[in-house]
Enzyme design. Structure first.
Site, short mmCIF file in Angstrom:
data_model
loop_
_atom_site.label_atom_id
_atom_site.label_comp_id
_atom_site.label_asym_id
_atom_site.label_seq_id
_atom_site.Cartn_x
_atom_site.Cartn_y
_atom_site.Cartn_z
N ASP A 95 0.83 -1.20 0.00
CA ASP A 95 0.00 0.00 0.00
C ASP A 95 0.87 1.26 0.00
OD1 ASP A 95 -2.31 1.52 0.16
OD2 ASP A 95 -3.06 0.58 1.98
N ASP B 103 -10.46 2.04 -3.57
CA ASP B 103 -11.02 1.79 -2.24
C ASP B 103 -12.54 1.81 -2.28
OD1 ASP B 103 -8.75 1.32 -0.87
OD2 ASP B 103 -8.68 3.23 0.18
#
Ligand code: DGJ
Length: 745
Positions: A476, A546
């Site tokens: 990430d 997301d």
């Protein structure tokens, strides 16, 4: 077959061609290298020198000389956007780049050791040919090597440049683009993939106008805001017809994709590292390599442009053992638990996931340091024994004992101010000494331009990866860069910081993926903040967004598919109400969208009721049955969520031999009295008869309306009926989806 790169000593023309596209250039009498053509295939045995526009002094380089140039510079009469800008030792900025020689190389040479940049590749020399053209500026000693690879079976040119200082004085680059291409008219729509966090890659189109129009990023990452990809299309171009160009940059940092329309309605496109945040000092003997630009031309619509990029990126950009392997159906605990978990909770989740057919359990953020919130611990890559008393190895072994794989989240490039790493190395965080540092998501960014920091991360993360049976890593990156500055660079080299940052990131990616080749890595940057070909050269898939809401995902995945294959798009089914939009969509629709990608789940399966559990188990069986088709089939866009109010979307995947296809059709809001609508399919075999069945409900009125054997010709000309019995239509509901499965009978 003629040679794919032709050189004519008489006309001094170079012509790359493969029967689908041509790229032609010419050495002028004064030695400059002019651009003739990029686009439709031309006869390589003939001269195309007449394609060069002449006679417009204001449009000329070195007033009156022929233009356009292959690698345009500034200050000699061509006032349009340049490819290369420099500052020479005497402060002047003018170059006269003159052709020296060229080389034609079978295949595609690997990038040079030390470049540190990702690129497409070939597996055998007969897949492509490469042209290298050398230009030089006699006065400064600057040498430019332009590289062009033409792929034999793809309508693609991969371009890059290397700039070398063969002179005796230092030269400063202030802009070095990967490619500039001139097109002889301006009747184009500029298509960009833009948005925001949780709204990535929306398709935005505008007519080219006089002047400059661009997208780019100066944030340190390719970004959620604009993807490093643009297309040009004619106003009349559709998915299946008409001209389109795709310009895609194999890079993950600051970029610029720009088009300029000049006074004569010609267009120049340039693509490369953003010159806004870039300078590079070339000492005598030094060289600089640009990232690779991938240029596609299609005269059969945007669909063929995407086909070319999908094939190239799936087969000759992705690498490693995971390139061709089926990707596991995973369950990620992030939206299920956020930071609130312990080993027992995770094992409950993993067990329930396993029972539903999930193949890989992924432990997301929160397993390390004392990370109970996003305020702390980034950089402290040791397990939090309060939550996981048996360590990662203890947990991973138990997950493996369930018969599924174990995956882990990391965010290597970040540091929390509240961390042991920050206590030990406060100077490792990016910032300008004496000025406040801007926190974003309560975290700072490590200076990846410093090799000792990359070494440190490689060391600690290698230990983590070796400490437990880990088969998957999600990498990430949750904030972009502010106060850019590296304490390791001298004042006159701070302009190198952003590129050196990305080179550091690539170095760490290369070292970790090489050291752990069996691990499937997925990149992520708060979703699609770094969904780009640069990272797809190291890892075969990325977390697309997301935003896990099915309706939002229609637009995000449609837009992403303009440049990227389904095998690269992580797509998960999440709980409802959705955590990003609060929308409640049927679980079948969430799956019907997520199937068109690499399927996963982003929820706590222990909270599902029996009906949802059955639905998930059924979805996973369905996906595994058709996994190869979803992950490696040809993706065909049928009905755009960006058109006609966006109430409907349709797309399909087709097997390479067209023996099988799955069509996804989605309706956002139900409407009374639906039109007697038909959805024309593409990519089928006209002579094949297909059985048509439906998912999830074989008895749905729309499925029944289309059931039975249908000719491929009819399905492509007449299409599937979307106007089933109107009395039943009221029961269709909002946020509905239908999958039609077509199999040759
Ligand atoms: C952003 C990612 O995109 C999410 O999926 C999740 O991993 C969080 N970061 C964790 O902090």
């Amino acid at each position: 077959m003629t040679v794919p790169i032709a050189w004519s000593p008489e006309t001094r023309e170079l012509h790359l061609h493969n029967g689908r596209i041509s790229y032609a250039m010419r050495v002028h009498d004064n030695g400059t290298l002019g651009h003739l053509h990029f686009g439709a295939a031309l006869d390589p045995s003939r001269s195309h020198a007449h394609l060069e526009p002449t006679g417009f002094a204001g449009f000329a380089n070195r007033i009156g000389d022929p233009v356009p140039l292959e690698y345009p510079t500034t200050g000699t009469g061509d006032y349009r956007i340049p490819a290369l800008t420099v500052e020479l030792a005497d402060g002047s900025t003018v170059l006269d780049l003159v052709y020296q020689e060229h080389r034609i190389i079978p295949g595609k040479p690997a990038r040079r050791e030390g470049d540190g940049l990702p690129a497409t590749y070939v597996e055998s020399d007969d897949e492509a040919d490469t042209l290298e053209v050398i230009l030089a500026d006699a006065r400064s000693g600057l040498r430019v090597e332009l590289s062009y690879t033409i792929f034999r079976d793809r309508p693609v040119i991969a371009r890059s440049a290397r700039i070398q200082n063969d002179g005796t004085d230092t030269i400063r680059l202030t802009g070095a683009m990967s490619a500039a291409v001139d097109l002889p008219d301006a009747r184009w729509e500029f298509v960009q993939l833009s948005g925001a966090w949780a709204r990535e890659n929306h398709v935005v189109s505008r007519r080219l106008r006089p002047g400059r129009q661009s997208v780019g990023s100066d944030r340190g990452a390719s970004s959620h805001i604009h993807n490093p990809f643009v297309a040009l299309r004619r106003e009349t171009t559709t998915e299946e017809d008409g001209e389109a160009y795709g310009f895609s940059l194999v890079y993950s940092g600051n970029f610029l994709a720009e088009a300029e329309v000049d006074a004569f309605d010609t267009t120049r496109v340039r693509l490369g590292i953003s010159p806004n945040t870039f300078t590079w000092t070339l000492a005598p003997g030094g060289s600089f390599a640009t990232p690779e630009a991938v240029l596609v031309y299609s005269d059969t619509g945007l669909g063929a442009m995407s086909d070319a990029l999908h094939g190239l990126y799936r087969e000759r950009l992705a690498r490693g053992s995971w390139r061709d392997k089926p990707r596991s159906v995973l369950l990620n605990n992030w939206e299920g638990t956020y930071y609130a978990f312990d080993e027992a909770k995770l094992l409950d989740i993993a067990t329930a996931a396993r029972d539903l057919g999930v193949e890989l359990f992924v432990l997301d953020d929160g397993w390390f340091g004392e990370r109970d919130a996003d305020t702390t611990s980034l950089g402290d890559w040791f397990v939090d024994r309060r939550k996981l008393p048996n360590g990662l190895d203890g947990l991973a072994a138990k997950v493996e004992a369930l018969g599924i794989g174990f995956g882990l989240w990391i965010e290597p490039e970040m540091i929390s101010e509240r961390s042991r790493l920050f206590e030990a190395h406060p100077d490792w965080a990016i910032g300008v000494p004496g000025r406040p540092r801007t926190e974003s998501r309560q975290q700072l960014v490590l200076d990846m331009s410093r090799p000792e920091i990359v070494d440190h991360l490689f060391g600690v993360l290698s230990e983590v990866l070796a400490s437990a049976p880990i088969s998957y890593i999600k990498w990430d990156m949750n904030r972009t860069i502010t106060e850019p500055f590296s304490s390791a660079l001298p004042a006159d080299r701070q302009g190198e910081f952003f590129h050196r940052y990305i080179l550091g990131v690539y170095d760490l990616y290369a070292r970790l993926t090489t050291a752990f080749p069996e691990i499937l890595f997925e990149s992520c940057a708060g979703g699609g903040g770094r969904f780009d070909p640069g990272l797809l050269a190291f890892v075969p898939q990325a977390w697309t967004s997301d935003d896990t809401d099915a309706v939002e995902r229609l637009r995000i995945q449609w837009g992403t598919s303009l440049a990227y294959p389904l095998s690269s798009m992580g797509a998960h089914v999440a709980a409802v109400p959705n955590h990003q939009t609060s929308r409640i969509t049927p679980i079948a629709t969430r799956a019907a969208v997520a199937f068109f990608g690499v399927l996963g789940y982003e929820l706590d399966p222990t909270t599902l009721g029996p009906a949802d559990q059955r639905a998930v188990a059924d979805q996973i069986v369905f996906y595994k049955t058709h996994r190869d088709l979803f992950q490696r089939g040809r993706f065909v866009r049928l009905r755009s969520p960006f058109e006609e109010g966006g109430n409907q979307t349709a797309w399909m995947v087709v097997a390479p031999d067209a023996s099988k296809a799955i069509v996804g059709y989605y309706q956002v809001l139900n409407r009374p009295v639906p039109a007697a609508d038909r959805l024309r399919l593409r990519g089928l075999d006209p002579d094949t008869v297909y059985g048509v069945s439906g998912w999830p409900d074989a008895h749905d009125p729309l499925v029944r309306a289309n059931a039975g054997p249908r000719g491929g010709d009819e399905l492509m000309r007449n299409g599937l009926s979307l106007g089933a019995d109107r009395r039943e239509a009221a029961a269709w509901g909002d946020f509905k989806s239908w999958l039609f499965i077509l199999e040759a009978v």
